[in-house]
Write a protein that holds these residues in place. Structure first.
Motif, PDB file in Angstrom:
ATOM      1  N   GLY A 194       0.779  -1.236   0.000  1.00  6.06           N
ATOM      2  CA  GLY A 194       0.000   0.000   0.000  1.00  6.06           C
ATOM      3  C   GLY A 194       0.807   1.280   0.000  1.00  6.06           C
ATOM      4  O   GLY A 194       0.243   2.354   0.135  1.00  6.06           O
ATOM      5  N   LEU A 195       2.109   1.206  -0.185  1.00  6.59           N
ATOM      6  CA  LEU A 195       2.911   2.425  -0.174  1.00  6.59           C
ATOM      7  C   LEU A 195       3.536   2.721  -1.534  1.00  6.59           C
ATOM      8  O   LEU A 195       4.514   3.463  -1.634  1.00  6.59           O
ATOM      9  CB  LEU A 195       4.007   2.328   0.903  1.00  6.59           C
ATOM     10  CG  LEU A 195       3.489   2.210   2.337  1.00  6.59           C
ATOM     11  CD1 LEU A 195       4.640   2.062   3.319  1.00  6.59           C
ATOM     12  CD2 LEU A 195       2.628   3.400   2.723  1.00  6.59           C
ATOM     13  N   GLY A 196       2.988   2.139  -2.571  1.00  4.27           N
ATOM     14  CA  GLY A 196       3.390   2.453  -3.948  1.00  4.27           C
ATOM     15  C   GLY A 196       4.860   2.215  -4.219  1.00  4.27           C
ATOM     16  O   GLY A 196       5.422   1.173  -3.874  1.00  4.27           O
ATOM     17  N   GLY A 197       5.484   3.200  -4.861  1.00  2.81           N
ATOM     18  CA  GLY A 197       6.890   3.107  -5.252  1.00  2.81           C
ATOM     19  C   GLY A 197       7.846   2.967  -4.086  1.00  2.81           C
ATOM     20  O   GLY A 197       8.969   2.477  -4.251  1.00  2.81           O
ATOM     21  N   TRP A 198       7.425   3.382  -2.903  1.00  7.15           N
ATOM     22  CA  TRP A 198       8.286   3.246  -1.724  1.00  7.15           C
ATOM     23  C   TRP A 198       8.565   1.776  -1.402  1.00  7.15           C
ATOM     24  O   TRP A 198       9.601   1.446  -0.843  1.00  7.15           O
ATOM     25  CB  TRP A 198       7.674   3.946  -0.510  1.00  7.15           C
ATOM     26  CG  TRP A 198       7.695   5.433  -0.669  1.00  7.15           C
ATOM     27  CD1 TRP A 198       6.622   6.251  -0.904  1.00  7.15           C
ATOM     28  CD2 TRP A 198       8.844   6.279  -0.647  1.00  7.15           C
ATOM     29  NE1 TRP A 198       7.037   7.549  -1.023  1.00  7.15           N
ATOM     30  CE2 TRP A 198       8.402   7.598  -0.861  1.00  7.15           C
ATOM     31  CE3 TRP A 198      10.198   6.062  -0.479  1.00  7.15           C
ATOM     32  CZ2 TRP A 198       9.262   8.681  -0.911  1.00  7.15           C
ATOM     33  CZ3 TRP A 198      11.074   7.142  -0.515  1.00  7.15           C
ATOM     34  CH2 TRP A 198      10.609   8.431  -0.728  1.00  7.15           C
ATOM     35  N   GLU A 199       7.635   0.908  -1.800  1.00  8.58           N
ATOM     36  CA  GLU A 199       7.849  -0.532  -1.583  1.00  8.58           C
ATOM     37  C   GLU A 199       9.081  -1.003  -2.362  1.00  8.58           C
ATOM     38  O   GLU A 199       9.889  -1.779  -1.851  1.00  8.58           O
ATOM     39  CB  GLU A 199       6.622  -1.343  -2.011  1.00  8.58           C
ATOM     40  CG  GLU A 199       5.326  -0.974  -1.330  1.00  8.58           C
ATOM     41  CD  GLU A 199       5.271  -1.304   0.155  1.00  8.58           C
ATOM     42  OE1 GLU A 199       6.210  -1.885   0.713  1.00  8.58           O
ATOM     43  OE2 GLU A 199       4.236  -0.969   0.769  1.00  8.58           O
ATOM     44  N   PHE A 200       9.224  -0.515  -3.596  1.00 11.55           N
ATOM     45  CA  PHE A 200      10.378  -0.886  -4.414  1.00 11.55           C
ATOM     46  C   PHE A 200      11.663  -0.279  -3.867  1.00 11.55           C
ATOM     47  O   PHE A 200      12.717  -0.921  -3.875  1.00 11.55           O
ATOM     48  CB  PHE A 200      10.165  -0.462  -5.872  1.00 11.55           C
ATOM     49  CG  PHE A 200       9.074  -1.236  -6.543  1.00 11.55           C
ATOM     50  CD1 PHE A 200       9.309  -2.526  -7.013  1.00 11.55           C
ATOM     51  CD2 PHE A 200       7.814  -0.699  -6.698  1.00 11.55           C
ATOM     52  CE1 PHE A 200       8.305  -3.258  -7.617  1.00 11.55           C
ATOM     53  CE2 PHE A 200       6.799  -1.413  -7.307  1.00 11.55           C
ATOM     54  CZ  PHE A 200       7.044  -2.698  -7.765  1.00 11.55           C
ATOM     55  N   ALA A 201      11.584   0.956  -3.401  1.00  7.80           N
ATOM     56  CA  ALA A 201      12.761   1.608  -2.832  1.00  7.80           C
ATOM     57  C   ALA A 201      13.244   0.846  -1.588  1.00  7.80           C
ATOM     58  O   ALA A 201      14.457   0.594  -1.438  1.00  7.80           O
ATOM     59  CB  ALA A 201      12.446   3.058  -2.473  1.00  7.80           C
ATOM     60  N   PHE A 202      12.304   0.470  -0.727  1.00  3.70           N
ATOM     61  CA  PHE A 202      12.708  -0.280   0.472  1.00  3.70           C
ATOM     62  C   PHE A 202      13.298  -1.636   0.091  1.00  3.70           C
ATOM     63  O   PHE A 202      14.296  -2.064   0.668  1.00  3.70           O
ATOM     64  CB  PHE A 202      11.538  -0.487   1.443  1.00  3.70           C
ATOM     65  CG  PHE A 202      11.948  -1.285   2.642  1.00  3.70           C
ATOM     66  CD1 PHE A 202      12.665  -0.688   3.667  1.00  3.70           C
ATOM     67  CD2 PHE A 202      11.676  -2.636   2.735  1.00  3.70           C
ATOM     68  CE1 PHE A 202      13.101  -1.433   4.769  1.00  3.70           C
ATOM     69  CE2 PHE A 202      12.098  -3.388   3.816  1.00  3.70           C
ATOM     70  CZ  PHE A 202      12.814  -2.776   4.835  1.00  3.70           C
TER      71      PHE A 202
END
Length: 148
Positions: free
Chosen positions: A45-53
């Motif tokens: 549910g956090l969009g692109g931040w999921e990929f960054a993490f």
């Protein structure tokens, strides 16, 4: 039980991983922390931040192949990500509302074990001196100095 169960799961993880032969234990734990870093990818549910993490967790896990410290850091990063998901995102297990909260309690238990070098708990109990033989060497040095 909301607080106790995740802590017990962390202790169970440490116990089971301690059964893995030491020569394989660190690398297996690096793989586990890499997997944990990608756990929210399909619906956190956090969009692109999921990929960054996931990218950060993968880098830390790669460094963890040779370092217990980086594996511990990876679990602490995942703890922080669990807290973010508990407060703002979706739980790690979609049908269990407090799953991310529980994971945030479990992960630091694993992190402390990793930061301690990933040794089996029963090895710690048997260990009597952090530096075996250090006292003996110090006595030899002192007695050699006294003889001169």
């Amino acid at each position: 039980m909301r607080y106790l169960a995740p802590l017990l799961v962390g202790l169970l993880y440490v116990t089971l991983m301690s059964l893995v032969p030491e020569r394989h234990r660190r690398r297996l734990n690096a793989v586990m922390v890499a997997g944990a870093g990608a756990a929210y990818l399909s619906g956190g549910g956090l969009g692109g931040w999921e990929f960054a993490f996931t990218a950060v967790a993968t880098c830390v896990a790669y460094k963890g192949l040779d370092s217990w410290t980086f594996i511990g850091i990876g679990w602490l990063l995942h703890t922080a990500w669990d807290v973010v998901h508990h407060l703002k995102g979706h739980p790690i297990i979609p049908f269990a509302h407090d799953a991310s909260f529980g994971c945030a309690l479990c992960d630091p238990v694993i992190a402390v074990w990793c930061l301690g070098g990933g040794r089996a708990p029963w090895d710690w109990a048997r260990r009597t001196d952090e530096f075996p033989g250090a006292g003996r060497s110090a006595l030899r040095t002192r007695s050699a100095t006294l003889k001169e």
